[in-house]
Scaffold this motif. Structure first.
Motif, mmCIF file in Angstrom:
data_model
loop_
_atom_site.group_PDB
_atom_site.id
_atom_site.type_symbol
_atom_site.label_atom_id
_atom_site.label_comp_id
_atom_site.label_asym_id
_atom_site.label_seq_id
_atom_site.Cartn_x
_atom_site.Cartn_y
_atom_site.Cartn_z
ATOM 1 N N GLU A 48 0.616 -1.361 0.051
ATOM 2 C CA GLU A 48 -0.445 0.383 0.017
ATOM 3 C C GLU A 48 1.188 0.919 0.007
ATOM 4 O O GLU A 48 1.992 1.156 0.067
ATOM 5 C CB GLU A 48 -0.438 0.288 1.251
ATOM 6 N N LYS A 49 0.920 2.914 -0.413
ATOM 7 C CA LYS A 49 1.181 3.578 -0.648
ATOM 8 C C LYS A 49 0.937 4.231 0.773
ATOM 9 O O LYS A 49 0.603 4.881 1.193
ATOM 10 C CB LYS A 49 0.441 4.392 -2.002
ATOM 11 N N VAL A 50 2.010 4.191 1.354
ATOM 12 C CA VAL A 50 1.902 4.543 3.005
ATOM 13 C C VAL A 50 4.119 5.177 3.292
ATOM 14 O O VAL A 50 3.838 4.973 2.200
ATOM 15 C CB VAL A 50 1.916 3.971 4.357
ATOM 16 N N ASP A 51 4.367 6.335 4.272
ATOM 17 C CA ASP A 51 5.151 6.311 3.998
ATOM 18 C C ASP A 51 5.764 5.997 5.177
ATOM 19 O O ASP A 51 7.001 6.400 4.819
ATOM 20 C CB ASP A 51 4.920 7.799 5.119
ATOM 21 N N LEU A 52 6.025 4.982 6.224
ATOM 22 C CA LEU A 52 6.245 4.092 6.789
ATOM 23 C C LEU A 52 5.867 2.947 7.401
ATOM 24 O O LEU A 52 4.157 2.921 7.446
ATOM 25 C CB LEU A 52 6.488 4.997 8.131
ATOM 26 N N LEU A 53 6.535 2.034 6.639
ATOM 27 C CA LEU A 53 5.878 0.758 6.931
ATOM 28 C C LEU A 53 6.809 0.455 8.692
ATOM 29 O O LEU A 53 8.379 0.244 9.417
ATOM 30 C CB LEU A 53 6.557 -0.955 6.463
ATOM 31 N N LEU A 54 5.688 -0.159 10.032
ATOM 32 C CA LEU A 54 6.636 -0.136 11.193
ATOM 33 C C LEU A 54 6.222 -1.049 12.168
ATOM 34 O O LEU A 54 5.133 -1.594 11.632
ATOM 35 C CB LEU A 54 5.825 1.271 11.713
ATOM 36 N N ILE A 55 6.986 -1.998 12.093
ATOM 37 C CA ILE A 55 7.421 -2.801 12.408
ATOM 38 C C ILE A 55 6.879 -2.602 14.245
ATOM 39 O O ILE A 55 8.188 -2.493 15.217
ATOM 40 C CB ILE A 55 8.105 -4.069 12.220
ATOM 41 N N ALA A 56 6.324 -3.607 15.185
ATOM 42 C CA ALA A 56 5.952 -3.577 16.291
ATOM 43 C C ALA A 56 6.234 -5.248 17.049
ATOM 44 O O ALA A 56 5.309 -5.890 16.706
ATOM 45 C CB ALA A 56 4.875 -2.914 16.947
ATOM 46 N N GLY A 57 7.260 -5.392 17.380
ATOM 47 C CA GLY A 57 7.811 -6.399 17.523
ATOM 48 C C GLY A 57 8.983 -6.898 18.125
ATOM 49 O O GLY A 57 9.636 -5.991 17.984
ATOM 50 N N GLY A 58 9.776 -8.555 18.308
ATOM 51 C CA GLY A 58 11.139 -8.565 18.193
ATOM 52 C C GLY A 58 11.672 -9.211 17.192
ATOM 53 O O GLY A 58 11.322 -8.549 15.954
ATOM 54 N N ASP A 59 13.005 -9.858 16.839
ATOM 55 C CA ASP A 59 13.606 -10.189 16.147
ATOM 56 C C ASP A 59 13.149 -11.184 15.045
ATOM 57 O O ASP A 59 12.934 -10.969 14.264
ATOM 58 C CB ASP A 59 14.898 -11.316 16.515
ATOM 59 N N GLY A 60 11.794 -11.980 15.619
ATOM 60 C CA GLY A 60 11.565 -12.844 14.661
ATOM 61 C C GLY A 60 10.284 -11.843 13.660
ATOM 62 O O GLY A 60 10.553 -11.820 12.627
ATOM 63 N N THR A 61 9.502 -11.276 14.432
ATOM 64 C CA THR A 61 8.822 -10.078 13.836
ATOM 65 C C THR A 61 9.487 -9.988 13.063
ATOM 66 O O THR A 61 9.220 -9.823 11.463
ATOM 67 C CB THR A 61 7.780 -9.722 14.332
ATOM 68 N N VAL A 62 10.446 -8.937 13.456
ATOM 69 C CA VAL A 62 11.269 -7.615 11.945
ATOM 70 C C VAL A 62 11.907 -8.849 10.773
ATOM 71 O O VAL A 62 11.371 -8.622 9.948
ATOM 72 C CB VAL A 62 12.070 -7.379 12.610
ATOM 73 N N ALA A 63 11.773 -10.074 11.141
ATOM 74 C CA ALA A 63 12.654 -11.163 9.942
ATOM 75 C C ALA A 63 11.355 -11.021 9.067
ATOM 76 O O ALA A 63 11.584 -11.110 7.725
ATOM 77 C CB ALA A 63 13.882 -11.852 10.302
ATOM 78 N N THR A 64 10.030 -11.701 9.940
ATOM 79 C CA THR A 64 9.484 -12.391 9.043
ATOM 80 C C THR A 64 8.769 -10.942 8.190
ATOM 81 O O THR A 64 8.664 -11.691 6.542
ATOM 82 C CB THR A 64 8.021 -12.821 9.901
ATOM 83 N N VAL A 65 8.703 -10.005 8.144
ATOM 84 C CA VAL A 65 8.406 -8.550 7.430
ATOM 85 C C VAL A 65 9.516 -8.602 6.477
ATOM 86 O O VAL A 65 9.232 -8.234 5.424
ATOM 87 C CB VAL A 65 8.313 -7.416 8.499
ATOM 88 N N LEU A 66 10.388 -8.547 7.132
ATOM 89 C CA LEU A 66 11.187 -7.765 6.510
ATOM 90 C C LEU A 66 11.684 -8.886 5.079
ATOM 91 O O LEU A 66 12.604 -8.550 4.038
ATOM 92 C CB LEU A 66 12.926 -7.672 6.692
#
Length: 297
Positions: A48-66
C-alpha cells in the motif's frame, strides 16, 4: 506521516498493545492503519502507498516482515517489543516506546543490506545470522519450547553453555571469497549484526549496512575460553572467537544442526551446500530522532 503498523500481538510481555500503539501514534499526529503480522494479507497490505511500514515486535517479527518486503517499498521503522531485539539494537533503535514514536517524524533514513542464502531450503533472506553448530544445536530446543519472554535470554545462555561443554566439533567446508578451507569448528555464524541469539556480542562492529558478512568461528581449542566468557558475556571482555569479513561465503556440511535467523534445521543425513551473499542497500530503515528532554506526555 501515513503509517502502516505491522503488529505482532504475541511479542514481549507487559508491552503496549496494538490499540495502545495506535493511540500513541495518533497522539503524535500520524495517520495509522494496521495489520497483524500473521494476517494472510500481510504481503498485499505491505505494498500500500504509505510513508512508513512500522514493525512492532521482536527479532522474529522483524525478520518475517523484511522477508516479504519488495524492492522500492516504503521505509521501515521498528518498535522493539521482543526480548533480545538484536536487529533493532543494531540499527540504533532502543529505549522507551513512546519516545521512539515521538522521534519518528524527525528520524533519519539509513540504507540496510540483506543477507541472501541459497541452500536446501531454496533462496531466502536472513537478517541476523545463518549458522552451523553450537547456536543452532543449543538454541533450537529453547526456541521450540516457547519459554516466557523474561526467561528467553537466561535460558538461551544456559543452553549454550551446556552445548559448548559437550558437543563434538563439526567438519565444515568453508569457502570465503573464493578461498576454500576445511575447518573443524564448534560454531560457524555468518553474522549481519553484532549481537546474536540471547544477546551475545559475537561480531563486534557488524552492522546491516556495512556490505559484508562477518564470518564468526569458534575452534575446539577455544572451548574453555568460551565457557568462561559465557559466565559473564555482558562484561568488558570480547568473545574468544575469530571474525573474518567477506562478500560471499559457501558452506558444505553434513550431520550438523543449522539455522537461518530463528528458523532451525535438524542434522541432515546427506551432504548439503549453501551460498551466502549480500543484497546491497535493499531497504531503508528509519532511525527515530533521540529526545533529550524525556517524554512530552
Amino acid at each position: 506521516m501515513n503509517i502502516l503498523l505491522l503488529h505482532n500481538p504475541t511479542a514481549g510481555d507487559d508491552r503496549p498493545s496494538e490499540r495502545e500503539l495506535v493511540e500513541l501514534l495518533r497522539d503524535a499526529r500520524h495517520d495509522v492503519s494496521r495489520v497483524a503480522t500473521d494476517d494472510p494479507q500481510l504481503a498485499h497490505r505491505m505494498v500500500e502507498k504509505v510513508d512508513l511500514l512500522l514493525i512492532a515486535g521482536g527479532d522474529g517479527t522483524v525478520a518475517t516482515v523484511l522477508e516479504k518486503v519488495e524492492g522500492g517499498s516504503a521505509p521501515i521503522g521498528i518498535l522493539p517489543l521482543g526480548t533480545a531485539n538484536n536487529l533493532a539494537r543494531t540499527f540504533g533503535i532502543e529505549g522507551d516506546i513512546e519516545e521512539l514514536i515521538e522521534g519518528l517524524a524527525d528520524g533519519e533514513l539509513a540504507p540496510v543490506d540483506f543477507g541472501i542464502a541459497d541452500g536446501p531450503w531454496g533462496r531466502t533472506r536472513f537478517f541476523e545470522s545463518a549458522g552451523f553448530g553450537a547456536l543452532a544445536e543449543g538454541l533450537g530446543p529453547v526456541n521450540a519450547a516457547r519459554v516466557p519472554s523474561a526467561e528467553k535470554i537466561p535460558s538461551g545462555r544456559r543452553a549454550l553453555r551446556e552445548t559448548f561443554g559437550r558437543m563434538e566439533p563439526a567438519l565444515l567446508q568453508v569457502t570465503i571469497d573464493g578461498e576454500r578451507q576445511d575447518e573443524r569448528l564448534l560454531m560457524l555464524e555468518l553474522a549481519r549484526v553484532d549481537t546474536l541469539g540471547p544477546r551475545l556480542c559475537l561480531a563486534p562492529g557488524a552492522t546491516p549496512g556495512d556490505g559484508t558478512i562477518h564470518v564468526v568461528t569458534l575452534a575446539p581449542e577455544a572451548r574453555e575460553d568460551m565457557l568462561r566468557w559465557l559466565e559473564d558475556p555482558d562484561g568488558q571482555a570480547e568473545a574468544p572467537v575469530r571474525v573474518r569479513r567477506a562478500r560471499q561465503v559457501e558452506v558444505a556440511w553434513v550431520d550438523t544442526a543449522s539455522h537461518l535467523d530463528d528458523n532451525f534445521f535438524e542434522r541432515p543425513e546427506q551432504p548439503c551446500r549453501m551460498k551466502a551473499s549480500i543484497e546491497l542497500a535493499a531497504v531503508r530503515i528509519l532511525r527515530p530522532a533521540r529526545r533529550t528532554g524525556g517524554s512530552k506526555r
